[in-house]
Design an enzyme around this catalytic site. Structure first.
Site, mmCIF file in Angstrom:
data_model
loop_
_atom_site.group_PDB
_atom_site.id
_atom_site.type_symbol
_atom_site.label_atom_id
_atom_site.label_comp_id
_atom_site.label_asym_id
_atom_site.label_seq_id
_atom_site.Cartn_x
_atom_site.Cartn_y
_atom_site.Cartn_z
ATOM 1 N N THR A 10 52.977 33.065 8.724
ATOM 2 C CA THR A 10 52.758 32.915 10.170
ATOM 3 C C THR A 10 54.017 33.236 10.976
ATOM 4 N N GLN A 12 57.643 35.477 12.077
ATOM 5 C CA GLN A 12 57.891 36.854 12.534
ATOM 6 C C GLN A 12 57.794 37.848 11.365
ATOM 7 N N ASP A 58 52.675 24.166 1.055
ATOM 8 C CA ASP A 58 53.918 23.799 1.741
ATOM 9 C C ASP A 58 55.052 23.926 0.727
ATOM 10 N N ALA A 81 59.232 31.527 3.742
ATOM 11 C CA ALA A 81 59.107 30.253 4.455
ATOM 12 C C ALA A 81 60.462 29.569 4.575
ATOM 13 N N ALA A 82 60.725 29.037 5.752
ATOM 14 C CA ALA A 82 61.974 28.296 5.958
ATOM 15 C C ALA A 82 61.950 27.571 7.291
ATOM 16 N N THR A 127 70.210 35.487 3.669
ATOM 17 C CA THR A 127 70.677 35.669 5.050
ATOM 18 C C THR A 127 72.164 35.974 5.176
ATOM 19 N N GLU A 129 73.882 34.584 7.221
ATOM 20 C CA GLU A 129 74.534 33.304 7.510
ATOM 21 C C GLU A 129 75.378 32.828 6.317
ATOM 22 N N TYR A 151 71.826 24.865 7.432
ATOM 23 C CA TYR A 151 70.888 25.934 7.067
ATOM 24 C C TYR A 151 71.545 26.902 6.076
ATOM 25 N N LYS A 155 70.629 27.851 2.221
ATOM 26 C CA LYS A 155 70.319 29.227 1.804
ATOM 27 C C LYS A 155 71.246 29.676 0.656
ATOM 28 N N HIS A 181 67.338 40.047 12.579
ATOM 29 C CA HIS A 181 66.364 41.061 12.973
ATOM 30 C C HIS A 181 65.356 40.419 13.913
HETATM 31 P P1 NAP Z 1 60.220 32.230 11.312
HETATM 32 O O1 NAP Z 1 59.600 33.118 12.330
HETATM 33 O O2 NAP Z 1 60.895 30.979 11.746
HETATM 34 O O3 NAP Z 1 59.071 31.865 10.260
HETATM 35 C C1 NAP Z 1 59.274 30.858 9.289
HETATM 36 C C2 NAP Z 1 57.993 30.689 8.502
HETATM 37 O O4 NAP Z 1 58.203 29.666 7.513
HETATM 38 C C3 NAP Z 1 56.779 30.239 9.348
HETATM 39 O O5 NAP Z 1 55.633 30.874 8.862
HETATM 40 C C4 NAP Z 1 56.719 28.757 9.067
HETATM 41 O O6 NAP Z 1 55.419 28.209 9.201
HETATM 42 C C5 NAP Z 1 57.105 28.757 7.593
HETATM 43 N N1 NAP Z 1 57.528 27.440 7.114
HETATM 44 C C6 NAP Z 1 58.473 26.627 7.625
HETATM 45 N N2 NAP Z 1 58.579 25.510 6.891
HETATM 46 C C7 NAP Z 1 57.661 25.605 5.902
HETATM 47 C C8 NAP Z 1 57.268 24.773 4.833
HETATM 48 N N3 NAP Z 1 57.835 23.567 4.627
HETATM 49 N N4 NAP Z 1 56.303 25.201 3.991
HETATM 50 C C9 NAP Z 1 55.684 26.400 4.189
HETATM 51 N N5 NAP Z 1 56.005 27.221 5.199
HETATM 52 C C10 NAP Z 1 56.973 26.836 6.039
HETATM 53 O O7 NAP Z 1 61.281 33.040 10.436
HETATM 54 P P2 NAP Z 1 61.489 34.617 10.284
HETATM 55 O O8 NAP Z 1 62.413 35.085 11.342
HETATM 56 O O9 NAP Z 1 60.193 35.263 10.074
HETATM 57 O O10 NAP Z 1 62.337 34.670 8.923
HETATM 58 C C11 NAP Z 1 61.688 34.727 7.654
HETATM 59 C C12 NAP Z 1 62.675 34.287 6.583
HETATM 60 O O11 NAP Z 1 63.828 35.121 6.609
HETATM 61 C C13 NAP Z 1 63.193 32.862 6.736
HETATM 62 O O12 NAP Z 1 63.373 32.339 5.430
HETATM 63 C C14 NAP Z 1 64.535 33.031 7.418
HETATM 64 O O13 NAP Z 1 65.374 31.952 7.102
HETATM 65 C C15 NAP Z 1 65.010 34.332 6.781
HETATM 66 N N6 NAP Z 1 65.903 35.163 7.589
HETATM 67 C C16 NAP Z 1 65.543 35.524 8.848
HETATM 68 C C17 NAP Z 1 66.387 36.384 9.556
HETATM 69 C C18 NAP Z 1 66.032 36.838 10.945
HETATM 70 O O14 NAP Z 1 66.941 37.350 11.630
HETATM 71 N N7 NAP Z 1 64.796 36.740 11.363
HETATM 72 C C19 NAP Z 1 67.582 36.847 8.966
HETATM 73 C C20 NAP Z 1 67.884 36.450 7.668
HETATM 74 C C21 NAP Z 1 67.026 35.624 6.971
HETATM 75 P P3 NAP Z 1 54.911 27.540 10.576
HETATM 76 O O15 NAP Z 1 54.374 28.684 11.398
HETATM 77 O O16 NAP Z 1 53.886 26.589 10.101
HETATM 78 O O17 NAP Z 1 56.099 26.888 11.213
HETATM 79 N N1 GDD Z 2 69.456 30.242 19.748
HETATM 80 C C1 GDD Z 2 70.424 30.390 20.669
HETATM 81 N N2 GDD Z 2 70.208 29.935 21.930
HETATM 82 N N3 GDD Z 2 71.575 30.999 20.304
HETATM 83 C C2 GDD Z 2 72.530 31.167 21.259
HETATM 84 C C3 GDD Z 2 72.356 30.737 22.571
HETATM 85 C C4 GDD Z 2 71.148 30.068 22.925
HETATM 86 O O1 GDD Z 2 70.936 29.652 24.038
HETATM 87 N N4 GDD Z 2 73.469 31.084 23.278
HETATM 88 C C5 GDD Z 2 74.296 31.700 22.444
HETATM 89 N N5 GDD Z 2 73.753 31.749 21.204
HETATM 90 C C6 GDD Z 2 74.405 32.309 20.008
HETATM 91 C C7 GDD Z 2 74.380 31.363 18.798
HETATM 92 O O2 GDD Z 2 75.435 30.396 18.919
HETATM 93 C C8 GDD Z 2 74.612 32.365 17.675
HETATM 94 O O3 GDD Z 2 75.993 32.602 17.511
HETATM 95 C C9 GDD Z 2 73.918 33.630 18.175
HETATM 96 O O4 GDD Z 2 73.690 33.452 19.580
HETATM 97 C C10 GDD Z 2 72.588 33.944 17.500
HETATM 98 O O5 GDD Z 2 71.782 32.786 17.524
HETATM 99 P P1 GDD Z 2 70.238 32.798 17.054
HETATM 100 O O6 GDD Z 2 69.506 33.844 17.794
HETATM 101 O O7 GDD Z 2 69.744 31.403 17.130
HETATM 102 O O8 GDD Z 2 70.316 33.325 15.567
HETATM 103 P P2 GDD Z 2 71.248 32.910 14.329
HETATM 104 O O9 GDD Z 2 72.172 34.054 14.085
HETATM 105 O O10 GDD Z 2 71.847 31.578 14.508
HETATM 106 O O11 GDD Z 2 70.192 32.786 13.146
HETATM 107 C C11 GDD Z 2 69.199 33.795 12.940
HETATM 108 O O12 GDD Z 2 69.718 34.833 12.145
HETATM 109 C C12 GDD Z 2 70.094 34.439 10.811
HETATM 110 C C13 GDD Z 2 70.661 35.694 10.127
HETATM 111 O O13 GDD Z 2 72.002 35.855 10.458
HETATM 112 C C14 GDD Z 2 67.987 33.115 12.281
HETATM 113 O O14 GDD Z 2 66.916 34.038 12.246
HETATM 114 C C15 GDD Z 2 68.309 32.684 10.864
HETATM 115 O O15 GDD Z 2 67.124 32.223 10.224
HETATM 116 C C16 GDD Z 2 68.869 33.901 10.098
HETATM 117 O O16 GDD Z 2 69.212 33.523 8.775
#
Ligand code: NAP
Ligand code: GDD
Length: 362
Positions: A10, A12, A58, A81-82, A127, A129, A151, A155, A181
């Site tokens: 569900t 992104q 879950d 999932a996360a 990630t 991170e 977090y 990870k 992304h």
């Molecule tokens: P997201 O939009 O926050 O989606 C997270 C998904 O995990 C949702 O479907 C959520 O379900 C599900 N989830 C959360 N807790 C769960 C649980 N206890 N059991 C089963 N499902 C659960 O994240 P995303 O951006 O698509 O990212 C996907 C993965 O890539 C994550 O692991 C994230 O940490 C990692 N990641 C993301 C980025 C990024 O920039 N987007 C970068 C690096 C790594 P609900 O809809 O029910 O909440």
């Molecule tokens: N969310 C958020 N909200 N971030 C902010 C804001 C705000 O109002 N203002 C500044 N930021 C800064 C955060 O402090 C961070 O340095 C940066 O913007 C990006 O924040 P997020 O968009 O929340 O993403 P993230 O980098 O912390 O985490 C995302 O990317 C990771 C990969 O590097 C998530 O998708 C993680 O799940 C993923 O692993």
């Protein structure tokens, strides 16, 4: 027909990956959680497709994982999932560890218990991170990790347990070390989507101001739709390996704001420093962006910049498919349309910014 399970379907990435795998002819099984509200917006268009199936489960519930994996007997599992919000992980560190760290172990063990260790390939959503308080710029597969949030620490466990199972049990399990992304499906409290929605609402007179944290934070932002292709490529590779997925281009939060507001028709000018910095609408002189301490993190990762050379050369993945400028344009154009049809009062009724200002939702 290959069968794949996606946890986090569900989300992104899960929604884009499901589309991609269906296109490739897979039978796709998504794991969803029960919720009292409808949260299936991103996958609503896939429901009813004969190649798409949903199962309750879950990551903190081994039994549910074992039962779905035993029933589907998948060729591939994508563990997406996360609890994926970094700032929220400071508020719920124990839960974050349970899902993000132990959850990975539960998936790996479920595969072994179902007798699929030799046949089922596993992708783990790792990630950038992990690089956290960075020790090298740009970051590649050889850069040391220095996780800098609950977090990221969770990870880190996920990354190492995947590597351990690969070596101990010869399982085909890999981590994609993905840099940020984004997309028009990005959660609304991540900084990019928060900015594109606010730019659209401010341009249409539906919001006064946007409150942000660290404007100088640097990220390597790519398009989620391009990144899910790489997840698939990682599992099609001859050998199980970990890959950095990034664009190799870096921008600040401030630059993201400037471009997003420009796309929405507002030219921004920033003045002041630190907490006193403000973003002005050049045409009206009005303050449209302010800095709020609510969005600063106890420790923040401020310099992420990936080197995607390995993914480019070994997987043939194209990190330059969607540029930063195109990404911002896609997101703003989407949000301009979304905001235009918001009913009068709708935004006020669930005014996220108001909750954010009160520090209730990060
Ligand atoms: P997201 O939009 O926050 O989606 C997270 C998904 O995990 C949702 O479907 C959520 O379900 C599900 N989830 C959360 N807790 C769960 C649980 N206890 N059991 C089963 N499902 C659960 O994240 P995303 O951006 O698509 O990212 C996907 C993965 O890539 C994550 O692991 C994230 O940490 C990692 N990641 C993301 C980025 C990024 O920039 N987007 C970068 C690096 C790594 P609900 O809809 O029910 O909440
Ligand atoms: N969310 C958020 N909200 N971030 C902010 C804001 C705000 O109002 N203002 C500044 N930021 C800064 C955060 O402090 C961070 O340095 C940066 O913007 C990006 O924040 P997020 O968009 O929340 O993403 P993230 O980098 O912390 O985490 C995302 O990317 C990771 C990969 O590097 C998530 O998708 C993680 O799940 C993923 O692993």
């Amino acid at each position: 027909m290959k069968k794949a399970i996606i946890t986090g379907v569900t989300g992104q990435d899960g929604s884009y990956l499901a589309e991609l795998l269906i296109e490739k002819g897979y039978d796709v099984h998504g794991i969803i959680r029960r919720s009292s509200v409808d949260y299936r917006e991103r996958i609503a268009h896939l429901e009813g497709n004969p190649q798409f199936h949903l199962h309750y489960g879950d990551l903190i519930d081994s039994t549910s994982l074992i039962s779905v994996i035993a029933m589907v007997r998948p060729d591939e599992i994508y563990n997406l999932a996360a609890q994926s919000h970094v700032q929220v992980s400071f508020d719920v560190p124990e839960y974050t560890a349970d899902v993000v760290a132990t959850g990975v172990l539960r998936v790996l063990e479920a595969v072994r218990m179902c007798g699929l260790a030799d046949t089922c390939k596993i992708y783990q959503a790792s990630t950038s991170e992990l690089y956290g308080k960075v020790e090298e710029v740009p970051q590649s597969e050889t850069t040391p990790f220095h996780p800098y949030s609950p977090y990221a620490v969770a990870k880190q466990y996920g990354f190492w347990i995947v590597k351990e199972y690969r070596e101990a049990y010869n399982m085909f399990c890999c981590s994609g070390i993905l840099f940020n992304h984004e997309s028009e499906r990005r959660g609304e409290t991540f900084v990019t989507r928060k900015i594109t929605l606010a730019a659209a609402r401010i341009a249409q007179g539906k919001q006064e101001k946007l409150y942000l944290g660290n404007l100088s934070s640097l990220r390597d932002w790519g398009y989620a739709k391009d990144y899910v292709e790489c997840m698939w490529l990682i599992l099609q590779n001859d050998k199980p390996e970990d890959f950095v997925i990034a664009t190799g281009v870096q921008h600040s939060v401030r630059e993201f704001c400037q471009l997003a507001f420009h796309e929405a028709g507002i030219e921004l000018e920033f003045k002041g420093e630190g907490m006193d910095e403000k973003g002005y609408d050049k045409a009206t002189g009005k303050v449209v962006i302010e800095v709020s301490p609510d969005f600063y993190r106890p420790t923040d990762v401020v310099n992420l910049w990936g080197d995607p050379t390995k993914a480019k050369t070994e997987l043939g993945w194209n990190p330059a498919k969607t540029s930063f400028e195109e990404l911002v344009k896609i997101m703003v154009q989407h949000d301009m349309k979304k905001v235009a049809v918001e009913r009068a009062g709708e935004y006020v009724a669930c005014n996220l910014e108001e909750y954010l200002e009160k520090g209730v939702v990060k």
